[in-house]
Design an enzyme around this catalytic site. Structure first.
Site, short mmCIF file in Angstrom:
data_model
loop_
_atom_site.label_atom_id
_atom_site.label_comp_id
_atom_site.label_asym_id
_atom_site.label_seq_id
_atom_site.Cartn_x
_atom_site.Cartn_y
_atom_site.Cartn_z
N GLU A 1 -37.64 65.67 -25.41
CA GLU A 1 -37.44 65.39 -23.88
C GLU A 1 -37.59 67.10 -23.40
O GLU A 1 -36.78 67.92 -23.86
CB GLU A 1 -36.27 64.94 -23.31
CG GLU A 1 -35.77 63.66 -23.73
CD GLU A 1 -36.78 62.67 -22.87
OE1 GLU A 1 -37.36 63.00 -22.01
OE2 GLU A 1 -36.82 61.24 -23.54
N GLY B 1 -39.79 72.45 -28.70
CA GLY B 1 -40.27 71.31 -28.91
C GLY B 1 -41.38 71.51 -29.90
O GLY B 1 -41.54 70.83 -30.81
N CYS C 1 -34.72 69.25 -15.57
CA CYS C 1 -36.13 69.22 -16.04
C CYS C 1 -37.16 68.43 -15.25
O CYS C 1 -38.28 68.77 -15.13
CB CYS C 1 -35.87 68.41 -17.44
SG CYS C 1 -34.97 66.71 -17.27
N GLY D 1 -34.94 70.00 -24.35
CA GLY D 1 -35.15 71.77 -24.27
C GLY D 1 -36.56 72.01 -23.87
O GLY D 1 -37.24 71.31 -23.13
N SER D 2 -36.88 73.39 -24.12
CA SER D 2 -38.05 73.69 -23.58
C SER D 2 -39.10 73.18 -24.30
O SER D 2 -39.02 72.70 -25.56
CB SER D 2 -37.86 75.38 -23.71
OG SER D 2 -37.79 75.67 -24.98
N THR D 3 -40.30 73.35 -23.89
CA THR D 3 -41.62 72.90 -24.53
C THR D 3 -41.98 73.64 -25.84
O THR D 3 -42.32 73.50 -26.80
CB THR D 3 -42.69 72.87 -23.48
OG1 THR D 3 -42.74 71.84 -22.80
CG2 THR D 3 -44.09 72.68 -24.26
N LYS E 1 -25.73 69.81 -32.23
CA LYS E 1 -25.94 71.26 -32.11
C LYS E 1 -26.09 71.50 -30.68
O LYS E 1 -27.11 71.36 -30.18
CB LYS E 1 -27.22 71.64 -32.95
CG LYS E 1 -27.07 73.25 -33.39
CD LYS E 1 -26.72 74.32 -32.37
CE LYS E 1 -28.06 74.68 -31.62
NZ LYS E 1 -27.83 75.48 -30.62
N GLU F 1 -43.02 76.28 -15.51
CA GLU F 1 -41.59 75.82 -15.36
C GLU F 1 -40.89 76.92 -14.85
O GLU F 1 -40.56 77.79 -16.04
CB GLU F 1 -41.14 74.91 -16.36
CG GLU F 1 -39.83 74.40 -15.90
CD GLU F 1 -39.28 73.56 -17.29
OE1 GLU F 1 -39.12 73.90 -18.17
OE2 GLU F 1 -38.82 72.31 -16.97
#
Ligand code: NAP
Ligand code: MG
Length: 499
Positions: A269, A252, A303, A247-249, A194, A400
């Site tokens: 990650e 996640g 990242c 992707g983003s935290t 995806k 970030e």
């Protein structure tokens, strides 16, 4: 977004962009069940570049079923590892042969300079496939000696974890997809990929190539669509054994919650707020350009970007002068222009988000020494920006930004390495750090104290497939690359034989 046809001269690429893109499920290109399409734009112009299919939960379910059938089919399960490797090498060759076409598509869709798309994205993806193809024939278990009474043969086997959902972001679409696909295939898994809705085109090209090189139907499935629909359906699906996510935290954490349903395996990650430390004895002629490019390169959408800079007060002015000089000299523009060094950010939303961060820095009384604004005109451009007079509590130092924004802070002689490391460690992230000094003791003592998945000494950014990559703390779970990167797509089975 404006509805105009982009100016592309190559016939193949023009044909690709105007195709009614579909989903790839069970070895066939199929329409999304919703019949809906998502426009994808060129961030350098704001023009619609192409349209991709909006897959939803029904399509994800079909793709997961197909991946399950393929995983259980003898055509894949009993395919010797060397044959699996051969398919992967063929895919690498096909990618290399189509490099120019894919690089142009990646540059148009993501905004990155064409040279980066060629030399970093496509070349990296080819290298990734070849690296992991090598692992297909080298994965194995161990024999051990149990201490229980009796005579034993005891061994472990590494088996593929099963059906894996691969979810990737927009900042480096092709490379991120291949960095997950390659170890998954090497381990013998089947996948549902995806991509990010903003940048699905290179994943479509990659899937077309995988079809042409002859992977059995259902081994590689592609469902384009939004994170909220296709992505969420994939992470919720009980037929998925593992999710591999970059992707983003924030996303996640949703994956961690969704995985609880059937205890999916997960590798994550996530984001970073990576520090660079420059000591007075460092080779400044290398440290300054490296520190600058580690935050301005790829428009800061990396990242592991070096977004916090700690410089010893003795060399602070010299380092800042060098970085500001570079920031002013960088050519910001359309990735398809050969002069461009820094492309646009990915979207209008992302540009606004970065500008909000810059405004918050100014509101907190940090000082902008260079940049600080969006560049007007079509497309989504931001000036390379450096802040001084920042404090640790500020949002621009803690969060970030994912844009070309650097926070520079001095440190002093009276600060020992524990204090300096604790400043470096004082965010929720722990992805990467750079240390510039010629003193080996300082370098290794600071490296030891940093809570960071990677520490680079006298170097910046760049990954190597032989070196694990991933994050401490909220920068992620698990590691990609190297042996551990492939083993993360396996289960370990212990077999006891009483003799
Ligand atoms: P994101 O919003 O988390 O999106 C990443 C992927 O997840 C996209 O494919 C997205 O789909 C999908 N997604 C969104 N919501 C989802 C949901 N509820 N369920 C399942 N999937 C969902 O991140 P992004 O903004 O695209 O990417 C930037 C972030 O990625 C930054 O924080 C950056 O640090 C991080 N990143 C980390 C690494 C690393 O290796 N550590 C590398 C690159 C980027 P849609 O885009 O279609 O919504
Ligand atoms: Mg796009």
């Amino acid at each position: 977004m404006t509805e105009t046809t982009p100016v592309v001269t190559d016939d193949n690429i023009r044909a690709f962009l105007t195709t009614d893109h579909q989903l790839f499920i069970d070895g066939r290109w199929v329409a999304p069940s919703s019949q809906r399409r998502i426009p994808t734009e060129n961030p350098a112009t704001g023009e619609v570049l192409s349209h991709v299919a909006a897959g939803d939960a029904t399509d994800i379910d079909r793709a997961v079923m197909a991946a399950r059938r393929a995983f259980e089919s003898p055509d894949w399960t009993y395919l010797p590892p060397a044959e699996r490797a051969k398919l992967m090498f063929r895919l690498a060759d096909a990618l290399e042969a189509a490099a120019e076409e894919i690089a142009v598509i990646e540059s148009l869709d993501n905004g990155m300079p064409l040279s980066s798309a060629r030399d970093r994205a496509v070349t990296g993806a080819v290298e990734s496939l070849r690296y992991y193809a090598g692992w297909a024939t080298k994965l194995g278990g161990e024999t051990t000696t149990p201490s229980q009474p009796g005579e034993w043969l005891a061994y472990t086997v590494r088996e593929p974890v099963g059906v894996v959902g691969l979810i990737v972001p927009w900042n480096s679409p092709l490379l991120m997809a291949v960095n997950k696909l390659a170890p998954a295939l090497a381990a013998g898994c089947t996948v549902v990929l995806k991509p990010a809705e903003l940048t699905s085109l290179s994943a479509i090209k990659l899937t077309q190539l995988s079809e042409a090189v002859g992977f059995p139907p259902g081994v590689i499935n592609l469902v384009t669509g939004t994170g909220a629909e296709a992505g969420q359906a994939l992470i919720d699906h009980p037929g998925v054994d593992k999710i591999s996510f970059t992707g983003s935290t924030a996303t996640g954490k949703r994956i961690v919650a969704a995985a609880a349903g059937n205890m999916k395996r997960i590798t994550l990650e996530l984001g970073g707020k990576s520090p660079t430390f420059i000591f007075p004895d460092a080779d400044l002629s290398r440290a300054i350009p490296a520190a600058a490019m580690s935050i301005f390169g790829h428009t800061g959408q990396v990242c592991a970007a070096g977004s916090r800079l700690y410089v010893h007060r003795k060399v602070f002015d010299a380092v800042l002068e060098g970085i500001v000089y570079r920031a002013q000299g960088l050519v910001v523009g359309d990735g398809m222009d050969p002069a461009t060094e820094i492309g646009p950010v990915i979207s209008e939303g992302q540009r606004n988000r970065i500008i909000d961060y810059i405004d918050s820095g100014r509101d907190d009384a940090a000082e902008v020494v260079v940049g600080g604004s969006a560049i007007s005109g079509p497309g989504y451009f931001i000036e390379p920006t450096v802040f001084l007079e920042t404090r640790h509590s500020m949002r621009i130092v803690q969060e970030e930004i994912f844009g070309p924004v650097l926070c520079a802070m001095p440190f002093d002689d009276d600060e020992d390495l524990d204090t300096l490391a604790s400043r470096g460690n004082d965010t929720i992230y722990g992805l990467s750090a750079s240390v510039w000094t010629r003193d080996i003791s300082t370098a290794h003592r600071l490296a030891r104290r940093l809570k960071s998945g990677t520490v680079r000494i006298n170097s910046a950014l760049g990954v190597d497939y032989a070196m694990p990559f991933g994050g401490y703390k909220q920068s992620g779970w698990g590691r990609e690359n190297a042996r551990v990167g492939v083993e993360n797509y396996t289960e370990v089975k212990s077999v006891f034989v009483g003799l």
